[in-house]
Design a protein around this motif. Sequence first.
Motif, mmCIF file in Angstrom:
data_model
loop_
_atom_site.group_PDB
_atom_site.id
_atom_site.type_symbol
_atom_site.label_atom_id
_atom_site.label_comp_id
_atom_site.label_asym_id
_atom_site.label_seq_id
_atom_site.Cartn_x
_atom_site.Cartn_y
_atom_site.Cartn_z
ATOM 1 N N GLY A 179 -2.470 8.730 -16.157
ATOM 2 C CA GLY A 179 -2.841 7.679 -15.220
ATOM 3 C C GLY A 179 -1.736 6.696 -14.940
ATOM 4 N N ILE A 180 -0.489 7.040 -15.305
ATOM 5 C CA ILE A 180 0.606 6.064 -15.199
ATOM 6 C C ILE A 180 0.895 5.681 -13.755
ATOM 7 C CG2 ILE A 180 2.439 7.801 -15.123
ATOM 8 C CD1 ILE A 180 4.100 5.876 -16.879
ATOM 9 N N TRP A 181 0.634 6.614 -12.786
ATOM 10 C CA TRP A 181 0.943 6.274 -11.392
ATOM 11 C C TRP A 181 0.124 5.077 -10.931
ATOM 12 C CZ3 TRP A 181 -1.078 5.564 -6.571
ATOM 13 C CH2 TRP A 181 -0.187 5.621 -5.492
ATOM 14 N N PHE A 182 -1.071 4.901 -11.496
ATOM 15 C CA PHE A 182 -1.951 3.832 -11.061
ATOM 16 C C PHE A 182 -1.692 2.516 -11.788
ATOM 17 C CE2 PHE A 182 -4.177 7.829 -10.317
ATOM 18 C CZ PHE A 182 -4.556 7.686 -8.996
ATOM 19 N N THR A 183 -0.679 2.460 -12.616
ATOM 20 C CA THR A 183 -0.409 1.261 -13.390
ATOM 21 C C THR A 183 0.963 0.703 -13.032
ATOM 22 O OG1 THR A 183 0.679 2.379 -15.252
ATOM 23 C CG2 THR A 183 -1.733 2.281 -15.274
ATOM 24 N N GLN A 184 1.223 -0.508 -13.511
ATOM 25 C CA GLN A 184 2.513 -1.149 -13.279
ATOM 26 C C GLN A 184 3.596 -0.629 -14.215
ATOM 27 O OE1 GLN A 184 1.487 -5.281 -13.717
ATOM 28 N NE2 GLN A 184 0.760 -5.465 -11.604
ATOM 29 N N GLU A 185 3.220 0.235 -15.153
ATOM 30 C CA GLU A 185 4.204 0.781 -16.076
ATOM 31 C C GLU A 185 5.157 1.761 -15.393
ATOM 32 O OE1 GLU A 185 2.268 2.445 -19.436
ATOM 33 O OE2 GLU A 185 1.080 0.649 -19.865
ATOM 34 N N LEU A 186 4.752 2.325 -14.257
ATOM 35 C CA LEU A 186 5.615 3.269 -13.554
ATOM 36 C C LEU A 186 6.901 2.593 -13.089
ATOM 37 C CD1 LEU A 186 5.914 6.154 -12.396
ATOM 38 C CD2 LEU A 186 4.868 5.283 -10.295
ATOM 39 N N THR A 187 6.802 1.380 -12.561
ATOM 40 C CA THR A 187 7.957 0.603 -12.127
ATOM 41 C C THR A 187 7.548 -0.855 -12.018
ATOM 42 O OG1 THR A 187 9.544 0.217 -10.343
ATOM 43 C CG2 THR A 187 7.408 1.111 -9.716
ATOM 44 N N ASP A 188 8.469 -1.737 -12.360
ATOM 45 C CA ASP A 188 8.198 -3.166 -12.213
ATOM 46 C C ASP A 188 8.869 -3.738 -10.976
ATOM 47 O OD1 ASP A 188 10.797 -2.952 -12.985
ATOM 48 O OD2 ASP A 188 10.648 -4.281 -14.728
ATOM 49 N N ARG A 189 9.457 -2.883 -10.140
ATOM 50 C CA ARG A 189 10.144 -3.345 -8.941
ATOM 51 C C ARG A 189 9.260 -3.238 -7.695
ATOM 52 N NH1 ARG A 189 15.573 -4.099 -9.329
ATOM 53 N NH2 ARG A 189 16.578 -3.452 -11.285
ATOM 54 N N VAL A 190 8.295 -2.334 -7.732
ATOM 55 C CA VAL A 190 7.431 -2.115 -6.566
ATOM 56 C C VAL A 190 6.010 -2.509 -6.938
ATOM 57 C CG1 VAL A 190 6.556 -0.440 -4.891
ATOM 58 C CG2 VAL A 190 8.886 -0.208 -5.799
ATOM 59 N N PRO A 191 5.413 -3.479 -6.253
ATOM 60 C CA PRO A 191 4.037 -3.876 -6.578
ATOM 61 C C PRO A 191 3.087 -2.686 -6.426
ATOM 62 C CG PRO A 191 5.044 -5.429 -5.045
ATOM 63 C CD PRO A 191 5.974 -4.259 -5.132
ATOM 64 N N ILE A 192 2.079 -2.649 -7.280
ATOM 65 C CA ILE A 192 1.125 -1.546 -7.214
ATOM 66 C C ILE A 192 0.397 -1.524 -5.868
ATOM 67 C CG2 ILE A 192 -0.760 -2.869 -8.262
ATOM 68 C CD1 ILE A 192 -1.578 -0.256 -9.671
ATOM 69 N N LEU A 193 0.209 -2.700 -5.245
ATOM 70 C CA LEU A 193 -0.432 -2.738 -3.937
ATOM 71 C C LEU A 193 0.403 -1.979 -2.911
ATOM 72 C CD1 LEU A 193 -2.705 -3.838 -2.143
ATOM 73 C CD2 LEU A 193 -1.281 -5.848 -1.704
ATOM 74 N N LEU A 194 1.733 -2.112 -2.985
ATOM 75 C CA LEU A 194 2.599 -1.403 -2.051
ATOM 76 C C LEU A 194 2.524 0.098 -2.286
ATOM 77 C CD1 LEU A 194 4.680 -1.456 0.184
ATOM 78 C CD2 LEU A 194 6.460 -1.890 -1.526
ATOM 79 N N ARG A 195 2.422 0.524 -3.541
ATOM 80 C CA ARG A 195 2.301 1.949 -3.826
ATOM 81 C C ARG A 195 0.964 2.497 -3.349
ATOM 82 N NH1 ARG A 195 2.290 2.863 -9.167
ATOM 83 N NH2 ARG A 195 2.835 0.797 -9.935
ATOM 84 N N LEU A 196 -0.092 1.713 -3.517
ATOM 85 C CA LEU A 196 -1.390 2.137 -2.998
ATOM 86 C C LEU A 196 -1.372 2.210 -1.469
ATOM 87 C CD1 LEU A 196 -3.834 0.180 -5.325
ATOM 88 C CD2 LEU A 196 -3.466 2.646 -5.266
ATOM 89 N N TYR A 197 -0.622 1.314 -0.844
ATOM 90 C CA TYR A 197 -0.486 1.345 0.617
ATOM 91 C C TYR A 197 0.230 2.618 1.061
ATOM 92 C CZ TYR A 197 1.131 0.111 5.295
ATOM 93 O OH TYR A 197 1.382 0.115 6.642
ATOM 94 N N SER A 198 1.277 2.997 0.342
ATOM 95 C CA SER A 198 1.981 4.232 0.685
ATOM 96 C C SER A 198 1.067 5.440 0.495
ATOM 97 C CB SER A 198 3.250 4.375 -0.160
ATOM 98 O OG SER A 198 2.928 4.623 -1.522
ATOM 99 N N ALA A 199 0.213 5.394 -0.532
ATOM 100 C CA ALA A 199 -0.738 6.484 -0.743
ATOM 101 C C ALA A 199 -1.755 6.533 0.391
ATOM 102 C CB ALA A 199 -1.448 6.317 -2.086
ATOM 103 N N HIS A 200 -2.256 5.360 0.790
ATOM 104 C CA HIS A 200 -3.295 5.289 1.819
ATOM 105 C C HIS A 200 -2.766 5.674 3.196
ATOM 106 C CE1 HIS A 200 -7.075 3.818 3.569
ATOM 107 N NE2 HIS A 200 -6.344 3.282 4.533
ATOM 108 N N ALA A 201 -1.540 5.254 3.510
ATOM 109 C CA ALA A 201 -1.020 5.429 4.864
ATOM 110 C C ALA A 201 -0.183 6.685 5.041
ATOM 111 C CB ALA A 201 -0.174 4.212 5.256
ATOM 112 N N VAL A 202 0.366 7.237 3.944
ATOM 113 C CA VAL A 202 1.289 8.373 4.076
ATOM 114 C C VAL A 202 0.833 9.577 3.253
ATOM 115 C CG1 VAL A 202 3.662 9.162 3.779
ATOM 116 C CG2 VAL A 202 3.221 6.804 4.496
ATOM 117 N N ILE A 203 0.685 9.388 1.943
ATOM 118 C CA ILE A 203 0.459 10.528 1.054
ATOM 119 C C ILE A 203 -0.883 11.194 1.327
ATOM 120 C CG2 ILE A 203 0.252 11.255 -1.348
ATOM 121 C CD1 ILE A 203 2.084 8.913 -2.109
ATOM 122 N N ILE A 204 -1.959 10.404 1.315
ATOM 123 C CA ILE A 204 -3.293 10.985 1.492
ATOM 124 C C ILE A 204 -3.475 11.581 2.887
ATOM 125 C CG2 ILE A 204 -5.766 10.482 1.537
ATOM 126 C CD1 ILE A 204 -5.297 8.492 -0.731
#
Length: 359
Positions: A179-204
């Motif tokens: 579950g590391i992708w869903f946590t801040q442990e993956l990176t402290d440079r990119v907010p998790i909200l921004l990663r969820l946005y990339s998932a919502h708008a691009v990946i999914i």
Amino acid sequence: MTADQTPPAPATPAGTARRGRFHRAVDAIDERMGIKALTYPVPEHANNLAWSLGGITAVAFVILLATGIYIAQFYSPIPEDANQSVRDLVTDVWLGGFARGLHYWAAQAMFVTALLHLLRVFFHASYKKPREGNWIVGAAMFLLTFLAVFTGTVLKWDQEGYEALIHNLDVAELLGGAGIWFTQELTDRVPILLRLYSAHAVIIPGLVLLLFVWHALLVKRHKISPHPEIPVPEVESPEPFTAHLKRVAAFGLVLLGLLSVLSVLVPPVVGPTPVDGIEVTRPLWMFWWFFPMEQWFGVASIAYIIAGVFGLIFLVPFLDRGPKRRWRERKLALAAALVLLLALAAITIQVWTANPKGH
């Protein structure tokens, strides 16, 4: 009659000439793009509403893409700005509130029509050999739709979205490395909200598009499954797939009209900016079937129930392998599915009645 007296050839009507040019243009495009491959035959029973639910789901997805592209021009996926950017979209952007409302209701329409499509396929056992792969691809798209709704809920970054994210983080922590992708442990440079946005708008959406093409190719290869209630000797009148697309487009226009009315009359609200450490909202109705699990059995139960339900969906073609397709001959499979649906519906109703604060 001499050669000089030969009557002139009759003039070609202008309409006929135009049709001839049109057909030649179509043939030229088809030679290069293969558009006539869409004219493969489709059985008559596939043109009713129930058997067109897959196409209607695709229409809802197109509406989501169009409105999502527009919304993305004004949304800021930064925690400090996200909630206010949604408010500005609604109040200050031309058609911003309508676009957001249409996006919101189209997401729910896509979820509902995809679910109904799965139930229709299950009821008619259209997933049986050789169509097991198409069921798995369709189930994967349904799971992606579920994830898209979840990420979209978080992106508005109000109290409801924040609480949904916190529950997700709690589950991700229990999953450890998985579950590391869903946590801040993956990176402290990119907010998790921004990663969820990339998932919502691009990946999914990208994965849905890829699976949709695969799904359509499998339908063309194996053809639309025969209706189990139509006797074998009876021959239906097939139509080209392009005629089926016209009917789906008509259903899609009706869907667009209904969603537009909902967007105007029942626009989605935007809650206040989130406050950490409190829990005062309930999620969107699509998540009610597992919402109380944390209170009843602990956080880990959320992961178990979601994995269990979707796991059963994926395994349907391998659990019901017999050749029989009529519902009267598959009473055990239908009874098991009915029990599961009633259990999830009972939990949903319990959340609705026990938590009056609402969405």
